[in-house]
Scaffold this motif. Structure first.
Motif, PDB file in Angstrom:
ATOM      1  N   ALA A  37       0.812  -1.215   0.009  1.00 15.53           N
ATOM      2  CA  ALA A  37      -0.097   0.161   0.029  1.00 15.53           C
ATOM      3  C   ALA A  37       0.982   1.270  -0.003  1.00 15.53           C
ATOM      4  CB  ALA A  37      -0.855   0.113   1.124  1.00 15.53           C
ATOM      5  N   ASN A  38       0.074   2.279  -0.246  1.00 18.37           N
ATOM      6  CA  ASN A  38       0.934   3.819  -0.321  1.00 18.37           C
ATOM      7  C   ASN A  38       0.189   4.624   0.262  1.00 18.37           C
ATOM      8  OD1 ASN A  38       3.265   3.241  -2.300  1.00 18.37           O
ATOM      9  ND2 ASN A  38       1.467   2.684  -3.577  1.00 18.37           N
ATOM     10  N   TYR A  39       0.914   5.664   1.189  1.00 17.70           N
ATOM     11  CA  TYR A  39       0.017   6.761   1.788  1.00 17.70           C
ATOM     12  C   TYR A  39       0.639   8.012   1.581  1.00 17.70           C
ATOM     13  CZ  TYR A  39      -1.315   9.859   5.559  1.00 17.70           C
ATOM     14  OH  TYR A  39      -1.627  10.775   6.301  1.00 17.70           O
ATOM     15  N   SER A  40       0.099   8.996   1.281  1.00 18.66           N
ATOM     16  CA  SER A  40       0.501  10.426   0.930  1.00 18.66           C
ATOM     17  C   SER A  40      -0.032  11.266   2.218  1.00 18.66           C
ATOM     18  CB  SER A  40       0.344  11.066  -0.473  1.00 18.66           C
ATOM     19  OG  SER A  40       0.573  12.412  -0.389  1.00 18.66           O
ATOM     20  N   PHE A  41       0.854  12.265   2.632  1.00 20.82           N
ATOM     21  CA  PHE A  41       0.356  13.165   3.730  1.00 20.82           C
ATOM     22  C   PHE A  41      -0.736  13.930   3.137  1.00 20.82           C
ATOM     23  CE2 PHE A  41       4.486  11.808   5.686  1.00 20.82           C
ATOM     24  CZ  PHE A  41       4.068  11.493   6.954  1.00 20.82           C
ATOM     25  N   PHE A  42      -1.031  14.018   1.568  1.00 20.68           N
ATOM     26  CA  PHE A  42      -2.086  14.906   0.899  1.00 20.68           C
ATOM     27  C   PHE A  42      -3.269  13.905   0.797  1.00 20.68           C
ATOM     28  CE2 PHE A  42       1.836  17.252  -0.549  1.00 20.68           C
ATOM     29  CZ  PHE A  42       1.752  18.061   0.393  1.00 20.68           C
ATOM     30  N   ASP A  43      -3.438  12.528   1.381  1.00 23.44           N
ATOM     31  CA  ASP A  43      -4.379  11.665   0.986  1.00 23.44           C
ATOM     32  C   ASP A  43      -5.523  12.254   1.560  1.00 23.44           C
ATOM     33  OD1 ASP A  43      -3.021  10.202  -0.696  1.00 23.44           O
ATOM     34  OD2 ASP A  43      -2.905   8.607   0.733  1.00 23.44           O
ATOM     35  N   THR A  44      -6.955  12.145   1.196  1.00 26.82           N
ATOM     36  CA  THR A  44      -8.203  12.228   1.634  1.00 26.82           C
ATOM     37  C   THR A  44      -9.040  10.940   1.516  1.00 26.82           C
ATOM     38  OG1 THR A  44      -8.983  12.821  -0.542  1.00 26.82           O
ATOM     39  CG2 THR A  44      -7.910  14.808   0.787  1.00 26.82           C
ATOM     40  N   GLN A  45      -8.430  10.030   0.950  1.00 26.95           N
ATOM     41  CA  GLN A  45      -9.363   8.664   0.807  1.00 26.95           C
ATOM     42  C   GLN A  45      -8.639   7.624   1.497  1.00 26.95           C
ATOM     43  OE1 GLN A  45     -12.270   8.666  -0.889  1.00 26.95           O
ATOM     44  NE2 GLN A  45     -11.859  10.907  -1.270  1.00 26.95           N
TER      45      GLN A  45
END
Length: 332
Positions: A222-230
């Motif tokens: 998985a990936n996670y960005s600090f700009f994610d909203t979902q």
């Protein structure tokens, strides 16, 4: 880390140790010393793939190497340079040698800093190339280089580079912890039972983070960005460890499993086995992609001995990945 970063770090360390006495020569020898531990990459020309992987960031990235070889190089330089202080030159080489593996310990591959003990340090909080670490560091080094060796401003610039780069490393550790908690929360919210989580930053930044999650029969990526909203989504890749059968007893296979720290999957295509090292992720963000960064073909001879060969990478895959990462970094 990449060669440029290690040159910059080595030069800054050389300046901090001996710059006031020998000027830019301290930076020069520090830069040279900062690259010497990475000469272990030439092992790939003289041995098999598995042995070369085991050697990489081993002895030359250890405290033992720094202690043994610093006086050797210090003695050589003190013999031919105008400044003859053997102790000072040895001290310069020691600190330039030892800071190299300490920095590398923050990357995914890690280092065997305490060689010969079988312990690889890998904090996985910075990618092997990170412009935010290297560029400000390089700028301050150049500013310091342009000053006279006895000036306070020269020491100030060099110290600022060391302070900023070290502070950034500390910040990346905090970012790693935050991203880890996000992955952990997502797994719990989705009622996914797991055994272990392994996180790392994606290439060239510390905004987008990747996770490998071990379950009983598969790995979830998985990936996670600090700009994610979902919410974070996980893609499953079966371990397929059972495909190895008796090959798991082969010495080379055992070594590869140890090198990958157990993070690997097995694929079989056209009656050929492939060993995928999951620690460095995929060359694509496309769901269910099997294009792993480090993929090794397993050839078995008539005696049952296994030989590993790294699968070549296509430059187009790298360019495509950078484009995908940039889009993903901006959030889902």
């Amino acid at each position: 880390m990449d060669s440029l970063t290690q040159i910059v770090l080595g030069a800054a360390i050389g300046e901090a140790v001996l710059g006031r006495k020998v000027g830019n020569k301290a930076m020069l020898y520090g830069a040279i010393a900062g690259t010497i531990p990475d000469l272990d990459v030439f092992a790939s020309f003289f041995t098999d793939t598995v042995s070369a992987l085991a050697i990489h960031r081993g002895f030359t990235h250890s405290i033992v190497f720094s202690v043994l070889f610093a006086p050797i190089f210090g003695g050589l330089v003190s013999r031919y340079e105008t400044y003859k202080n053997f102790k000072d030159w040895s001290w310069l080489f020691f600190w330039s040698f030892v800071t190299h593996p300490i920095l590398d310990a923050h990357t995914t591959w890690g280092t065997q800093l305490f060689w010969p003990f079988d312990l690889r340090l890998a904090f996985k909080n910075i990618f092997v190339i990170d412009p935010l670490y290297t560029i400000p560091f390089l700028v301050f080094l150049i500013l310091a280089m342009r000053q006279k060796r006895t000036t306070k401003k020269r020491r100030l610039y060099n110290n600022m580079g060391l302070i900023l780069s070290t502070s950034y490393l500390v910040i990346t550790l905090l970012l790693k912890w935050v991203s880890y908690t996000k992955f952990e929360a997502a797994l719990n919210n989705q009622n996914i039972a797991y055994l272990e989580i392994d996180t790392r930053p994606s290439p060239l930044n510390t905004i987008l983070w990747s996770a490998n999650v071990q379950t009983e029969d598969a790995y979830l990526l998985a990936n996670y960005s600090f700009f994610d909203t979902q919410p974070i989504t996980f893609e499953s890749y079966p371990k397929n460890h059972e495909l190895l059968g008796n090959l798991v007893e082969d010495e080379s296979v055992k070594r590869m499993i140890a090198i990958s720290e157990g993070w690997y999957t097995i694929n079989k295509k056209d009656n050929v086995f492939y060993f995928n090292d999951l620690r460095f992720g995929l060359l694509s963000l496309t769901p269910k992609a099997e294009n792993f960064v480090f993929k090794y073909r397993m050839d078995v001879d008539v005696s049952g001995k296994v030989t590993f060969t790294e699968e070549p990478k296509d430059n187009r895959d790298g360019k495509k990945l950078i484009s995908e990462l940039w889009q993903r970094l901006k959030g889902n």
